[in-house]
Design a protein around this motif. Sequence first.
Motif, PDB file in Angstrom:
ATOM      1  N   GLY A 217       2.671   3.566   1.609  1.00 34.99           N
ATOM      2  CA  GLY A 217       3.235   3.762   2.882  1.00 34.99           C
ATOM      3  C   GLY A 217       3.701   5.200   3.177  1.00 34.99           C
ATOM      4  O   GLY A 217       4.100   5.662   4.212  1.00 34.99           O
TER       5      GLY A 217
ATOM      6  N   GLY B 210       7.199   6.908   6.424  1.00 37.57           N
ATOM      7  CA  GLY B 210       6.270   7.675   5.653  1.00 37.57           C
ATOM      8  C   GLY B 210       6.949   9.069   4.919  1.00 37.57           C
ATOM      9  O   GLY B 210       6.247   9.650   4.333  1.00 37.57           O
TER      10      GLY B 210
ATOM     11  N   GLY C 276       0.845  -1.189   0.023  1.00 37.31           N
ATOM     12  CA  GLY C 276      -0.025   0.081  -0.127  1.00 37.31           C
ATOM     13  C   GLY C 276       0.866   1.346  -0.227  1.00 37.31           C
ATOM     14  O   GLY C 276       2.103   1.196   0.207  1.00 37.31           O
TER      15      GLY C 276
ATOM     16  N   ARG D 106       3.850   0.296   7.578  1.00 36.37           N
ATOM     17  CA  ARG D 106       4.581  -0.868   7.964  1.00 36.37           C
ATOM     18  C   ARG D 106       5.748  -0.263   9.297  1.00 36.37           C
ATOM     19  O   ARG D 106       5.397   0.516  10.085  1.00 36.37           O
TER      20      ARG D 106
ATOM     21  N   ASN E 232       5.197  -2.144  -8.211  1.00 36.23           N
ATOM     22  CA  ASN E 232       5.406  -1.142  -9.133  1.00 36.23           C
ATOM     23  C   ASN E 232       5.159  -1.179 -10.698  1.00 36.23           C
ATOM     24  O   ASN E 232       5.927  -0.510 -11.347  1.00 36.23           O
TER      25      ASN E 232
HETATM   26  P1  AMP Z   1       9.001   0.665  -3.263  1.00 38.35           P
HETATM   27  O1  AMP Z   1      10.111  -0.485  -3.133  1.00 38.35           O
HETATM   28  O2  AMP Z   1       9.541   2.002  -3.181  1.00 38.35           O
HETATM   29  O3  AMP Z   1       8.031   0.518  -4.431  1.00 38.35           O
HETATM   30  O4  AMP Z   1       8.273   0.421  -1.989  1.00 38.35           O
HETATM   31  C1  AMP Z   1       7.741  -0.584  -1.560  1.00 38.35           C
HETATM   32  C2  AMP Z   1       6.625  -0.626  -0.254  1.00 38.35           C
HETATM   33  O5  AMP Z   1       7.309   0.152   0.691  1.00 38.35           O
HETATM   34  C3  AMP Z   1       5.582   0.460  -0.570  1.00 38.35           C
HETATM   35  O6  AMP Z   1       4.485  -0.037  -0.269  1.00 38.35           O
HETATM   36  C4  AMP Z   1       6.022   1.757  -0.055  1.00 38.35           C
HETATM   37  O7  AMP Z   1       4.930   2.614   0.172  1.00 38.35           O
HETATM   38  C5  AMP Z   1       6.696   1.251   1.029  1.00 38.35           C
HETATM   39  N1  AMP Z   1       7.458   2.194   1.444  1.00 38.35           N
HETATM   40  C6  AMP Z   1       8.848   2.463   1.007  1.00 38.35           C
HETATM   41  N2  AMP Z   1       9.547   3.653   1.649  1.00 38.35           N
HETATM   42  C7  AMP Z   1       8.839   3.888   2.500  1.00 38.35           C
HETATM   43  C8  AMP Z   1       8.991   4.949   3.684  1.00 38.35           C
HETATM   44  N3  AMP Z   1       9.760   5.483   3.902  1.00 38.35           N
HETATM   45  N4  AMP Z   1       7.744   4.801   4.640  1.00 38.35           N
HETATM   46  C9  AMP Z   1       6.736   4.053   4.417  1.00 38.35           C
HETATM   47  N5  AMP Z   1       6.573   3.056   3.479  1.00 38.35           N
HETATM   48  C10 AMP Z   1       7.446   2.957   2.605  1.00 38.35           C
END
Ligand code: AMP
Length: 479
Positions: free
Chosen positions: A91, A120, A89, A116, A247
């Motif tokens: 995040g 954020g 989701g 998680r 993604n």
């Molecule tokens: P990504 O690899 O950037 O596509 O992220 C994978 C998952 O981790 C997605 O659900 C993102 O929203 C979450 N996510 C990545 N970085 C953060 C962060 N700094 N805080 C909260 N959620 C994150």
Amino acid sequence: MTLDNLTLQTEYLSLDGEFYELTDPTPLDDPYLISFNPMAAELIDLDSSTKDDPRFVALLNGTFIPKGTRPFSMCYAGHQFGNYAPRLGDGRAINLGSINGWHIQTKGSGETLYSRTSDGRAALPSSIREYLMSEAMHHLGIPTTRALGIIGSQTKILRNQIERGAIVMRMSPSWVRFGTFEYFYYFKEYDKLRSLTDYVIIESYPHLQDDEDRYYKFFCEVVERTAKLIAKWKGIGFNHGVMNTDNMSIAGLTIDYGPYAILDDFDYGFVCNKTDKAGRYSYGDQPNVSYWNLTMLSKALTPIIDKERMQKKLDDFGNFLYPDAYIDVMRGKLGLALKLDEDVELIKDLIGTLQDSYVDHTLFFRTFSRYDGDRMPLFDIAMNPVPVDGWLNLYDARLAKETRTQNERQEAMLKTNPKYVLKNYMLQEAIDLAQKGDFSMVETLLYIAAHPFDELPEFERFAGETPEEHKNICLSCSS
Ligand code: AMP
Ligand code: MG
């Protein structure tokens, strides 16, 4: 239109409450404007004078809430490096709603239900990278999300070192991912899977709305759009770096710019993501990975679409949809107007040639766009010119079958093979300056991003081979 009249719609909130969570942004401390993108503003009819409206920073920071908005984060799942994560989701992204078909979202706006264990937030470097590259991809003719602006702040966030929090305002025709479908499939919520599909068809495939066979045709079009997208990535030398199913855009767009790269020297096996030790998401494997991702999507769609029909379409992806899309892209890069079967061999041979020549990918094709039979300009840019010489014999023989004049071919190639792409070392320069409070290079790169095919004498230094010490920069996922 000014911010006074900006009115958004929130179609996604008509779906069941499990699809999203209403979420208020957590503002950053002492926010300031880094850049405003007038080209994206135009898409939503926002006046370029908005740049000087202090409420623009507040809009990105979540303290100015436009009319019609109920901010929310979206729920999805996804296969990350091959392993299923049942709930990911947004995040760190918060959606404000849509206007003119563009769904507006801030990235880095604080914790959500889906954060998680993370904070954020988004760090300044990765935010600048996303802001600039999405614009560059658009001007290179590659379907992508866009970005309206970026702000920085004094909020400290912990990454490999202490960074400052930033927020990019992103815009997309759709934020739905393959992983959104997987979420409802794995929880066996098939009614919601169906309503998601109905929603996506209206949002991204409206021409299928009244078709009796719309679910199957929708899947077919996702496969086709993905094939074309990946072929374009390959043509431009783009390595996404994190092709997890969360993604992958259901609308066939490039989304979620993380540790991506544009190739420096051509290298089929190049891996831009430091976290990707096994090289799952290497440049050359992107078609195979997208096939795997499409297979995961098809699995998630089995409750509503016939499995065998989907498998047949997946076979088509490997047999001809992707290969044909790729050969078409490469024909364009080689200035070939006729479609001949022998082109497949010519292009295969070129890939081996580029691999063995140690030559800058972008510079090779740009130089090649002026090819007139004189091989020296190409020999000059390759560390090992021998393979180039051999391949040009094949190319010359192939050119003899073309009916285009040399001028016509060169003109077409100069519009296909960019002079300027945003390489990681250029972005790093902009980031280093921005961290010292100088955003001029962000503006410069935004300008270059918008003029990839033009001759820009003042920026000539970015058109050459990547300086040796800056080649093959790898970045990690955590940003
Ligand atoms: P990504 O690899 O950037 O596509 O992220 C994978 C998952 O981790 C997605 O659900 C993102 O929203 C979450 N996510 C990545 N970085 C953060 C962060 N700094 N805080 C909260 N959620 C994150
Ligand atoms: Mg993501």
